[in-house]
Design a protein around this motif. Structure first.
Motif, PDB file in Angstrom:
ATOM      1  N   PRO A 121     -41.419  52.697 -24.450  1.00  0.00           N
ATOM      2  CA  PRO A 121     -42.246  53.229 -23.370  1.00  0.00           C
ATOM      3  C   PRO A 121     -42.880  54.559 -23.775  1.00  0.00           C
ATOM      4  CG  PRO A 121     -39.958  53.742 -22.948  1.00  0.00           C
ATOM      5  CD  PRO A 121     -39.984  52.906 -24.214  1.00  0.00           C
ATOM      6  N   PRO A 122     -43.834  55.061 -23.000  1.00  0.00           N
ATOM      7  CA  PRO A 122     -44.386  56.392 -23.267  1.00  0.00           C
ATOM      8  C   PRO A 122     -43.298  57.447 -23.110  1.00  0.00           C
ATOM      9  CG  PRO A 122     -45.128  55.570 -21.137  1.00  0.00           C
ATOM     10  CD  PRO A 122     -44.463  54.421 -21.822  1.00  0.00           C
ATOM     11  N   TYR A 123     -43.442  58.549 -23.823  1.00  0.00           N
ATOM     12  CA  TYR A 123     -42.394  59.574 -23.840  1.00  0.00           C
ATOM     13  C   TYR A 123     -42.958  60.957 -23.521  1.00  0.00           C
ATOM     14  CZ  TYR A 123     -44.169  59.747 -28.713  1.00  0.00           C
ATOM     15  OH  TYR A 123     -44.966  59.802 -29.843  1.00  0.00           O
ATOM     16  N   TYR A 124     -43.931  60.991 -22.634  1.00  0.00           N
ATOM     17  CA  TYR A 124     -44.723  62.189 -22.368  1.00  0.00           C
ATOM     18  C   TYR A 124     -43.938  63.376 -21.829  1.00  0.00           C
ATOM     19  CZ  TYR A 124     -44.573  60.164 -17.682  1.00  0.00           C
ATOM     20  OH  TYR A 124     -44.158  59.624 -16.491  1.00  0.00           O
ATOM     21  N   GLU A 125     -42.797  63.152 -21.190  1.00  0.00           N
ATOM     22  CA  GLU A 125     -41.985  64.278 -20.738  1.00  0.00           C
ATOM     23  C   GLU A 125     -40.525  64.110 -21.137  1.00  0.00           C
ATOM     24  OE1 GLU A 125     -42.301  64.720 -16.515  1.00  0.00           O
ATOM     25  OE2 GLU A 125     -41.909  62.609 -16.081  1.00  0.00           O
ATOM     26  N   ASP A 126     -40.303  63.302 -22.155  1.00  0.00           N
ATOM     27  CA  ASP A 126     -38.957  63.142 -22.686  1.00  0.00           C
ATOM     28  C   ASP A 126     -38.468  64.477 -23.239  1.00  0.00           C
ATOM     29  OD1 ASP A 126     -36.792  62.344 -24.642  1.00  0.00           O
ATOM     30  OD2 ASP A 126     -37.338  60.380 -23.820  1.00  0.00           O
TER      31      ASP A 126
END
Length: 344
Positions: free
Chosen positions: A179-184
């Motif tokens: 999945p996207p990890y934009y604020e991981d």
């Protein structure tokens, strides 16, 4: 309707239990830094309905009659400014290969995991990557789109192509997609470390930092693409980690194309405005790119630096992408190991 015949998979090279494949995928690059090479790349890229949604007759006439006649020459000049002459390839290809090599080393204690890499447009293709993994005995594949923020023209088109390749196979491997990890947390921490490390090397202290993301037509967001919101979330998380507010860490969008309205504020216009308002020292980070490429090395580090200085700015620094740095590889390894749970 004619249904294409299913392909018979090549015999897999197996030793013991089936293997798990990991395919790192980035956007793409021309094979050569000349007009013919750029033309082939642009035709594939701009013929994708995820990138240019209206693929009607007017667009086809513009693409083939104007863009592919003129733009390859000018873009080839830009590619030559950043080209890796030692290996005769773009930096994006060099870096993505290195990311795959380092991930392989990081997972060396798991001998049933095989890592490969591909480009959505250009070479090596997603199809060749999947074929190679299957040939090595992989009956499960994790596709890793190297885009922190999800968008239809990037993440979704990777999935489209993966599904298209699998649709031709009689014996399909099981598939997962990261999945996207934009604020991981690991991603934000890696960005912060990268920024702090780079700033410590500078002979000047930037008055502010600009976070420049790749642009997108505003209409795509109006139709439901979550990209803009995820860029905002990344920037806000990075501000919290660095202890900055919106006056010290700005959000902008670059690389607009055509006459439609794109996401704002525009990076180039922001550079011009800041310089005219008296800002003299600036640094730019590009959190939407997992590896340095034309948009970071030429558009930001050269073109936007010139805009800033032409309008009164004095000192400009482009912060490298995470690339294959230790913090960058920590992000990729964390994402991969998380999504491989239950498989390894």
């Amino acid at each position: 309707m004619t249904i294409a015949p299913l392909e018979t998979a090549k015999p897999a090279v197996r030793s013991g239990r089936p293997r798990v494949g990991v395919l790192l995928v980035n956007l793409g690059t021309p094979d050569t830094a000349d007009a013919p090479g750029v033309r082939v790349y642009l035709k594939e890229f701009l013929s994708d309905a995820r990138v240019i949604e209206d693929q009607g007759l007017v667009w086809k006439l513009v693409l083939n009659g104007i863009i592919l006649r003129r733009r390859p020459r000018t873009k080839a000049l830009d590619y030559r400014k950043i080209w890796n002459n030692e290996t005769n390839e773009s930096p994006l290809k060099t870096i993505t290969r290195s990311q795959a090599d380092k991930l392989t080393a990081a997972l060396s204690d798991r001998d049933h995991v095989v890592v490969d890499w591909a480009m959505r447009y250009g070479n090596p293709s997603i199809r060749s990557g999947i074929d190679a993994l299957i040939a090595k005995g992989c009956d499960r594949i994790l596709a890793v789109p190297l885009y922190p923020q999800y968008s239809a023209p990037t993440s979704a088109t990777v999935c489209d192509e993966v599904f298209r390749v699998l649709s031709r196979l009689r014996n399909q491997p099981t598939l997962r997609v990261t999945p996207p990890y934009y604020e991981d947390d690991c991603y934000i921490e890696a960005l912060a470390i990268s920024i702090e490390t780079h700033l410590a090397t500078l002979s000047f202290k930037p008055e502010l930092i600009v976070a420049s993301f790749h642009g997108m037509p505003k209409s795509y967001v109006d139709k439901g693409d979550p990209y803009q919101g995820q860029c905002v979330a990344t920037t806000e998380a990075l501000r919290r980690r660095l202890g900055m507010d919106e006056t010290k860490l700005l959000l902008t969008f670059q690389s607009r194309f055509g006459d439609d309205e794109w996401l704002q504020p525009y990076t180039d216009k922001t550079m011009e405005r800041l310089a005219k308002e008296g800002v003299r020292r600036i640094a730019v980070v590009t959190p939407g790119f997992a590896a340095d490429c034309l948009e970071t090395l030429e558009e930001i580090a050269q073109e936007n630096a010139e805009i800033f200085k032409h309008n009164g700015g004095e000192q400009f620094s482009a912060i490298p992408c995470l690339n294959d740095s230790d913090p960058g590889m920590d992000v990729i390894r964390t994402l991969v190991l998380r999504e491989l749970q239950g498989w390894i």
